[in-house]
Design a protein around this motif. Sequence first.
Motif, PDB file in Angstrom:
ATOM      1  N   GLY A 178      98.976  11.603  99.220  1.00 22.52           N
ATOM      2  CA  GLY A 178      99.041  10.241  99.720  1.00 22.52           C
ATOM      3  C   GLY A 178      97.730   9.827 100.349  1.00 22.52           C
ATOM      4  N   ALA A 179      97.527   8.532 100.494  1.00 18.66           N
ATOM      5  CA  ALA A 179      96.284   8.027 101.078  1.00 18.66           C
ATOM      6  C   ALA A 179      96.115   8.506 102.519  1.00 18.66           C
ATOM      7  CB  ALA A 179      96.270   6.500 101.022  1.00 18.66           C
ATOM      8  N   LYS A 180      97.203   8.527 103.270  1.00 15.57           N
ATOM      9  CA  LYS A 180      97.112   8.997 104.649  1.00 15.57           C
ATOM     10  C   LYS A 180      96.754  10.471 104.694  1.00 15.57           C
ATOM     11  CE  LYS A 180      99.734   9.094 108.985  1.00 15.57           C
ATOM     12  NZ  LYS A 180     101.026   8.771 109.645  1.00 15.57           N
ATOM     13  N   GLN A 181      97.293  11.246 103.790  1.00 16.79           N
ATOM     14  CA  GLN A 181      96.981  12.675 103.727  1.00 16.79           C
ATOM     15  C   GLN A 181      95.490  12.903 103.426  1.00 16.79           C
ATOM     16  OE1 GLN A 181      99.272  14.770 100.784  1.00 16.79           O
ATOM     17  NE2 GLN A 181      98.208  16.720 101.103  1.00 16.79           N
ATOM     18  N   VAL A 182      94.932  12.093 102.554  1.00 13.22           N
ATOM     19  CA  VAL A 182      93.512  12.223 102.219  1.00 13.22           C
ATOM     20  C   VAL A 182      92.649  11.904 103.440  1.00 13.22           C
ATOM     21  CG1 VAL A 182      91.649  11.321 100.789  1.00 13.22           C
ATOM     22  CG2 VAL A 182      93.902  11.735  99.779  1.00 13.22           C
ATOM     23  N   VAL A 183      92.970  10.859 104.166  1.00 15.28           N
ATOM     24  CA  VAL A 183      92.199  10.481 105.347  1.00 15.28           C
ATOM     25  C   VAL A 183      92.283  11.568 106.417  1.00 15.28           C
ATOM     26  CG1 VAL A 183      92.041   8.805 107.229  1.00 15.28           C
ATOM     27  CG2 VAL A 183      92.379   8.009 104.894  1.00 15.28           C
ATOM     28  N   ASN A 233      86.639   4.698  97.057  1.00 11.73           N
ATOM     29  CA  ASN A 233      85.802   3.516  96.839  1.00 11.73           C
ATOM     30  C   ASN A 233      84.790   3.420  97.979  1.00 11.73           C
ATOM     31  OD1 ASN A 233      84.854   0.754  96.957  1.00 11.73           O
ATOM     32  ND2 ASN A 233      86.469   0.225  95.517  1.00 11.73           N
ATOM     33  N   TYR A 234      83.515   3.248  97.626  1.00  9.40           N
ATOM     34  CA  TYR A 234      82.453   3.140  98.625  1.00  9.40           C
ATOM     35  C   TYR A 234      81.892   1.721  98.717  1.00  9.40           C
ATOM     36  CZ  TYR A 234      82.479   8.216  97.836  1.00  9.40           C
ATOM     37  OH  TYR A 234      82.857   9.538  97.696  1.00  9.40           O
ATOM     38  N   LEU A 235      82.477   0.806  98.000  1.00  4.87           N
ATOM     39  CA  LEU A 235      81.939  -0.554  97.957  1.00  4.87           C
ATOM     40  C   LEU A 235      81.987  -1.235  99.328  1.00  4.87           C
ATOM     41  CD1 LEU A 235      83.405  -1.823  94.567  1.00  4.87           C
ATOM     42  CD2 LEU A 235      81.021  -1.272  95.059  1.00  4.87           C
ATOM     43  N   GLU A 236      83.128  -1.183  99.997  1.00  5.49           N
ATOM     44  CA  GLU A 236      83.291  -1.870 101.276  1.00  5.49           C
ATOM     45  C   GLU A 236      82.710  -1.071 102.431  1.00  5.49           C
ATOM     46  OE1 GLU A 236      87.323  -2.986 101.932  1.00  5.49           O
ATOM     47  OE2 GLU A 236      87.509  -4.080 100.038  1.00  5.49           O
ATOM     48  N   ALA A 237      82.507   0.221 102.249  1.00  3.47           N
ATOM     49  CA  ALA A 237      81.989   1.063 103.328  1.00  3.47           C
ATOM     50  C   ALA A 237      80.508   1.358 103.104  1.00  3.47           C
ATOM     51  CB  ALA A 237      82.784   2.366 103.394  1.00  3.47           C
ATOM     52  N   LYS A 238      79.827   1.657 104.166  1.00  5.02           N
ATOM     53  CA  LYS A 238      78.401   1.978 104.095  1.00  5.02           C
ATOM     54  C   LYS A 238      78.201   3.493 104.223  1.00  5.02           C
ATOM     55  CE  LYS A 238      77.502  -2.396 103.870  1.00  5.02           C
ATOM     56  NZ  LYS A 238      77.060  -2.997 102.597  1.00  5.02           N
ATOM     57  N   THR A 239      78.808   4.204 103.316  1.00  8.13           N
ATOM     58  CA  THR A 239      78.676   5.662 103.331  1.00  8.13           C
ATOM     59  C   THR A 239      77.363   6.056 102.648  1.00  8.13           C
ATOM     60  OG1 THR A 239      81.079   5.854 103.178  1.00  8.13           O
ATOM     61  CG2 THR A 239      79.781   7.823 102.707  1.00  8.13           C
ATOM     62  N   PRO A 240      76.540   6.793 103.333  1.00  8.54           N
ATOM     63  CA  PRO A 240      75.302   7.230 102.683  1.00  8.54           C
ATOM     64  C   PRO A 240      75.589   8.014 101.401  1.00  8.54           C
ATOM     65  CG  PRO A 240      75.229   7.666 105.044  1.00  8.54           C
ATOM     66  CD  PRO A 240      76.624   7.263 104.725  1.00  8.54           C
ATOM     67  N   VAL A 241      74.749   7.823 100.405  1.00  7.74           N
ATOM     68  CA  VAL A 241      74.964   8.491  99.127  1.00  7.74           C
ATOM     69  C   VAL A 241      74.955  10.004  99.302  1.00  7.74           C
ATOM     70  CG1 VAL A 241      74.040   8.817  96.792  1.00  7.74           C
ATOM     71  CG2 VAL A 241      73.911   6.570  97.893  1.00  7.74           C
ATOM     72  N   ALA A 242      74.171  10.519 100.221  1.00  5.55           N
ATOM     73  CA  ALA A 242      74.090  11.969 100.437  1.00  5.55           C
ATOM     74  C   ALA A 242      75.382  12.532 101.006  1.00  5.55           C
ATOM     75  CB  ALA A 242      72.918  12.294 101.367  1.00  5.55           C
ATOM     76  N   ASP A 243      76.174  11.697 101.694  1.00  9.02           N
ATOM     77  CA  ASP A 243      77.421  12.179 102.299  1.00  9.02           C
ATOM     78  C   ASP A 243      78.608  12.074 101.343  1.00  9.02           C
ATOM     79  OD1 ASP A 243      76.002  12.691 104.591  1.00  9.02           O
ATOM     80  OD2 ASP A 243      76.678  10.860 105.634  1.00  9.02           O
ATOM     81  N   ARG A 244      78.497  11.367 100.254  1.00  9.86           N
ATOM     82  CA  ARG A 244      79.637  11.157  99.362  1.00  9.86           C
ATOM     83  C   ARG A 244      80.164  12.464  98.755  1.00  9.86           C
ATOM     84  NH1 ARG A 244      77.701   5.631  96.150  1.00  9.86           N
ATOM     85  NH2 ARG A 244      77.587   4.314  98.030  1.00  9.86           N
ATOM     86  N   ALA A 300      89.880  16.218 109.367  1.00 12.55           N
ATOM     87  CA  ALA A 300      89.941  17.656 109.665  1.00 12.55           C
ATOM     88  C   ALA A 300      88.656  18.382 109.239  1.00 12.55           C
ATOM     89  CB  ALA A 300      91.143  18.266 108.964  1.00 12.55           C
ATOM     90  N   ALA A 301      88.003  17.855 108.207  1.00 12.87           N
ATOM     91  CA  ALA A 301      86.762  18.477 107.743  1.00 12.87           C
ATOM     92  C   ALA A 301      85.553  17.992 108.528  1.00 12.87           C
ATOM     93  CB  ALA A 301      86.560  18.178 106.262  1.00 12.87           C
ATOM     94  N   GLY A 302      85.759  17.159 109.511  1.00 12.59           N
ATOM     95  CA  GLY A 302      84.661  16.670 110.340  1.00 12.59           C
ATOM     96  C   GLY A 302      83.951  15.468 109.749  1.00 12.59           C
ATOM     97  N   LEU A 303      84.538  14.826 108.761  1.00 14.81           N
ATOM     98  CA  LEU A 303      83.931  13.639 108.158  1.00 14.81           C
ATOM     99  C   LEU A 303      84.353  12.390 108.921  1.00 14.81           C
ATOM    100  CD1 LEU A 303      84.464  14.545 104.393  1.00 14.81           C
ATOM    101  CD2 LEU A 303      82.399  14.863 105.776  1.00 14.81           C
ATOM    102  N   LYS A 304      83.502  11.380 108.901  1.00 17.01           N
ATOM    103  CA  LYS A 304      83.787  10.144 109.623  1.00 17.01           C
ATOM    104  C   LYS A 304      84.782   9.278 108.852  1.00 17.01           C
ATOM    105  CE  LYS A 304      79.193   9.970 111.788  1.00 17.01           C
ATOM    106  NZ  LYS A 304      77.934   9.184 111.935  1.00 17.01           N
ATOM    107  N   VAL A 305      85.830   8.898 109.527  1.00 23.35           N
ATOM    108  CA  VAL A 305      86.811   7.931 108.971  1.00 23.35           C
ATOM    109  C   VAL A 305      87.176   6.938 110.080  1.00 23.35           C
ATOM    110  CG1 VAL A 305      87.804   9.268 107.072  1.00 23.35           C
ATOM    111  CG2 VAL A 305      88.555   9.722 109.411  1.00 23.35           C
ATOM    112  N   PRO A 306      86.199   6.115 110.521  1.00 20.13           N
ATOM    113  CA  PRO A 306      86.470   5.205 111.650  1.00 20.13           C
ATOM    114  C   PRO A 306      87.381   4.036 111.250  1.00 20.13           C
ATOM    115  CG  PRO A 306      84.280   4.804 110.769  1.00 20.13           C
ATOM    116  CD  PRO A 306      84.822   5.988 110.030  1.00 20.13           C
ATOM    117  N   LYS A 339      84.403  16.597  97.738  1.00 26.16           N
ATOM    118  CA  LYS A 339      84.769  18.009  97.772  1.00 26.16           C
ATOM    119  C   LYS A 339      86.088  18.212  98.503  1.00 26.16           C
ATOM    120  CE  LYS A 339      83.013  22.540  99.193  1.00 26.16           C
ATOM    121  NZ  LYS A 339      81.879  23.299  99.821  1.00 26.16           N
ATOM    122  N   VAL A 340      86.251  17.495  99.616  1.00 23.47           N
ATOM    123  CA  VAL A 340      87.523  17.599 100.355  1.00 23.47           C
ATOM    124  C   VAL A 340      88.675  17.116  99.494  1.00 23.47           C
ATOM    125  CG1 VAL A 340      88.791  16.794 102.371  1.00 23.47           C
ATOM    126  CG2 VAL A 340      86.385  17.451 102.598  1.00 23.47           C
TER     127      VAL A 340
END
Length: 201
Positions: free
Chosen positions: A105-110, A179-190, A115-121, A195-196
């Motif tokens: 589920g989408a909530k499970q992915v977030v 989807n990275y269109l609406e977010a400003k995720t650096p390409v290096a972090d994608r 949990a992996a220390g990635l930003k999901v503000p 992987k997660v």
Amino acid sequence: MTPRSLPAVAVLLAAVALTAGCGGDEADPSSAAPTASSASAASPAVAPTAAIAPSAPTPSVAPPGTGSAAPPPAAPSVAPQGPTQRRPASPPPVVLPQRPAGAPGAKQVVEAFRAAGLKVPRPLDRSVDCGPDGLGLGCSELIATGAVTVYVFPDETSAGDIAETWGGQSYRRGAVVLNYLEAKTPVADRPRYEKVLNGLR
């Protein structure tokens, strides 16, 4: 005087006596009837009343402001209408297609990203946008964050079509699309987010 004239003399005497009696009554002022002149002299303030002919009754007019005037005509009555149908206070919930069995589920992915220390503000469930009143993408679940937006589709074909539309601004695994269109995720972090996602079962 002859015997024949005696009856005539007697009649004459009787007439004189009657006349004398009537004259005596007239001579007595106390018993005489009052004349018109004496009556008028006794009461000069009272004038003889002339006969008044009856007249037609005068219609009474109510003075203004007394409220006794005829009431205005009543307004025509309006037939009561039936009860007004009320609209629902809120629109009916949007029914979205179910995600396929085995797909996260989408909530499970977030939660896995966090949990992996990635930003999901600022995660926000926007699954309603999947329906016809929103983006109309036909997705099952949608959670947007300040770093990445997670879509879950009811099948892998729909997910693949959307991923191709977004080109290099998305990543797909099975029925889940990042989807990275609406977010400003650096390409290096994608790759770290991808992987997660690949590690989820």
